[in-house]
Design a protein around this motif. Structure first.
Motif, mmCIF file in Angstrom:
data_model
loop_
_atom_site.group_PDB
_atom_site.id
_atom_site.type_symbol
_atom_site.label_atom_id
_atom_site.label_comp_id
_atom_site.label_asym_id
_atom_site.label_seq_id
_atom_site.Cartn_x
_atom_site.Cartn_y
_atom_site.Cartn_z
ATOM 1 N N LEU A 65 0.815 -1.214 0.000
ATOM 2 C CA LEU A 65 0.000 0.000 0.000
ATOM 3 C C LEU A 65 0.850 1.265 0.000
ATOM 4 O O LEU A 65 0.343 2.360 -0.253
ATOM 5 C CB LEU A 65 -0.942 0.014 1.212
ATOM 6 N N GLY A 66 2.143 1.100 0.308
ATOM 7 C CA GLY A 66 3.039 2.257 0.331
ATOM 8 C C GLY A 66 2.730 3.222 1.460
ATOM 9 O O GLY A 66 2.821 4.431 1.288
ATOM 10 N N VAL A 67 2.349 2.654 2.607
ATOM 11 C CA VAL A 67 2.022 3.491 3.762
ATOM 12 C C VAL A 67 2.833 3.042 4.970
ATOM 13 O O VAL A 67 3.393 1.954 5.003
ATOM 14 C CB VAL A 67 0.511 3.462 4.093
ATOM 15 N N ASP A 68 2.851 3.869 5.971
ATOM 16 C CA ASP A 68 3.572 3.639 7.209
ATOM 17 C C ASP A 68 3.026 2.404 7.936
ATOM 18 O O ASP A 68 1.806 2.211 7.994
ATOM 19 C CB ASP A 68 3.397 4.885 8.084
ATOM 20 N N PRO A 69 3.901 1.559 8.504
ATOM 21 C CA PRO A 69 3.428 0.384 9.251
ATOM 22 C C PRO A 69 2.468 0.731 10.394
ATOM 23 O O PRO A 69 1.527 -0.011 10.671
ATOM 24 C CB PRO A 69 4.710 -0.240 9.798
ATOM 25 N N GLY A 70 2.680 1.874 11.033
ATOM 26 C CA GLY A 70 1.776 2.298 12.100
ATOM 27 C C GLY A 70 0.370 2.561 11.584
ATOM 28 O O GLY A 70 -0.621 2.262 12.258
ATOM 29 N N PHE A 71 0.275 3.106 10.377
ATOM 30 C CA PHE A 71 -1.028 3.354 9.755
ATOM 31 C C PHE A 71 -1.737 2.024 9.494
ATOM 32 O O PHE A 71 -2.936 1.894 9.748
ATOM 33 C CB PHE A 71 -0.844 4.145 8.461
ATOM 34 N N VAL A 72 -0.987 1.039 9.004
ATOM 35 C CA VAL A 72 -1.574 -0.283 8.745
ATOM 36 C C VAL A 72 -2.048 -0.904 10.057
ATOM 37 O O VAL A 72 -3.119 -1.509 10.108
ATOM 38 C CB VAL A 72 -0.576 -1.208 8.011
ATOM 39 N N THR A 73 -1.271 -0.745 11.115
ATOM 40 C CA THR A 73 -1.677 -1.287 12.414
ATOM 41 C C THR A 73 -3.012 -0.692 12.851
ATOM 42 O O THR A 73 -3.899 -1.409 13.324
ATOM 43 C CB THR A 73 -0.593 -1.017 13.478
ATOM 44 N N ARG A 74 -3.177 0.610 12.670
ATOM 45 C CA ARG A 74 -4.445 1.256 13.035
ATOM 46 C C ARG A 74 -5.598 0.747 12.174
ATOM 47 O O ARG A 74 -6.712 0.518 12.664
ATOM 48 C CB ARG A 74 -4.312 2.777 12.944
ATOM 49 N N ILE A 75 -5.330 0.523 10.879
ATOM 50 C CA ILE A 75 -6.358 -0.028 9.993
ATOM 51 C C ILE A 75 -6.756 -1.428 10.464
ATOM 52 O O ILE A 75 -7.946 -1.742 10.575
ATOM 53 C CB ILE A 75 -5.863 -0.077 8.530
ATOM 54 N N ILE A 76 -5.766 -2.272 10.743
ATOM 55 C CA ILE A 76 -6.046 -3.639 11.179
ATOM 56 C C ILE A 76 -6.758 -3.637 12.523
ATOM 57 O O ILE A 76 -7.683 -4.433 12.747
ATOM 58 C CB ILE A 76 -4.747 -4.486 11.225
ATOM 59 N N ASP A 77 -6.361 -2.753 13.440
ATOM 60 C CA ASP A 77 -7.064 -2.636 14.725
ATOM 61 C C ASP A 77 -8.546 -2.356 14.493
ATOM 62 O O ASP A 77 -9.415 -2.979 15.112
ATOM 63 C CB ASP A 77 -6.470 -1.511 15.580
ATOM 64 N N ARG A 78 -8.831 -1.435 13.602
ATOM 65 C CA ARG A 78 -10.231 -1.069 13.322
ATOM 66 C C ARG A 78 -10.979 -2.236 12.686
ATOM 67 O O ARG A 78 -12.098 -2.562 13.073
ATOM 68 C CB ARG A 78 -10.260 0.154 12.408
ATOM 69 N N LEU A 79 -10.346 -2.878 11.683
ATOM 70 C CA LEU A 79 -10.999 -3.998 11.010
ATOM 71 C C LEU A 79 -11.212 -5.168 11.961
ATOM 72 O O LEU A 79 -12.232 -5.854 11.891
ATOM 73 C CB LEU A 79 -10.185 -4.429 9.784
ATOM 74 N N GLU A 80 -10.262 -5.381 12.865
ATOM 75 C CA GLU A 80 -10.404 -6.459 13.851
ATOM 76 C C GLU A 80 -11.543 -6.142 14.827
ATOM 77 O O GLU A 80 -12.348 -7.023 15.151
ATOM 78 C CB GLU A 80 -9.089 -6.656 14.609
ATOM 79 N N SER A 81 -11.637 -4.884 15.248
ATOM 80 C CA SER A 81 -12.717 -4.516 16.178
ATOM 81 C C SER A 81 -14.090 -4.641 15.524
ATOM 82 O O SER A 81 -15.087 -4.847 16.211
ATOM 83 C CB SER A 81 -12.502 -3.094 16.712
ATOM 84 N N GLN A 82 -14.137 -4.543 14.208
ATOM 85 C CA GLN A 82 -15.392 -4.705 13.466
ATOM 86 C C GLN A 82 -15.673 -6.173 13.148
ATOM 87 O O GLN A 82 -16.695 -6.482 12.538
ATOM 88 C CB GLN A 82 -15.339 -3.912 12.160
ATOM 89 N N GLY A 83 -14.756 -7.045 13.511
ATOM 90 C CA GLY A 83 -14.952 -8.465 13.239
ATOM 91 C C GLY A 83 -14.683 -8.856 11.792
ATOM 92 O O GLY A 83 -15.168 -9.887 11.331
#
Length: 145
Positions: A65-83
């Motif tokens: 995606l060409g983005v910062d690993p921290g940004f991906v972590t926040r995306i995954i946190d959100r997607l995980e919280s949404q199930g």
């Protein structure tokens, strides 16, 4: 070959401005198209890459995606919280965390695969197939490193 110099850089600004505006318009179109789905336009790439099996870790998503690993972590946190995504430790290497779409995540990814082409087709409707191929080729050359 240098196309621009100090006294002729305004065309560069025009290109940069057009690219920035195109990105902004596409992002706004995507945001509107995903309203009510619980998925933001920033989540689309991660869900699609995971659904296609192109990436299965945060590091892989970050690179693709060409983005910062921290940004991906926040995306995954959100997607995980949404199930939509599940994190699992890799057996041989416990430091690696594999990402897997849940059934709900696969359903959302399937909806994304329906929504995104419609949005892109609307935005690109003014191009002939030949013009679009030329634009794709030129942009590919512009970003090729």
């Amino acid at each position: 070959m240098s196309l621009y110099h100090e006294d002729s850089f305004l065309p560069v600004q025009r290109i940069v401005s057009a690219l920035s505006k195109a990105r902004h318009l596409l992002t706004a179109d995507m945001h509107a198209a995903f309203a009510g789905t619980g998925v933001g336009s920033s989540h689309v790439g991660a869900l699609l890459l995971l659904s296609l099996g192109i990436a299965c870790t945060s590091v892989g998503l970050s690179r693709l995606l060409g983005v910062d690993p921290g940004f991906v972590t926040r995306i995954i946190d959100r997607l995980e919280s949404q199930g939509l995504v599940r994190r699992d430790r890799d057996n041989p290497d416990r430091r690696v965390v594999n990402l897997t779409l849940t059934e709900a995540g696969r359903n959302v990814a399937a909806r994304i695969a329906e929504i995104v082409p419609a949005v892109l087709n609307r935005r690109q409707s003014g191009f002939t197939p030949l013009e679009f191929a030329a634009l794709s080729s030129l942009l590919g050359r512009l970003v090729d490193e």
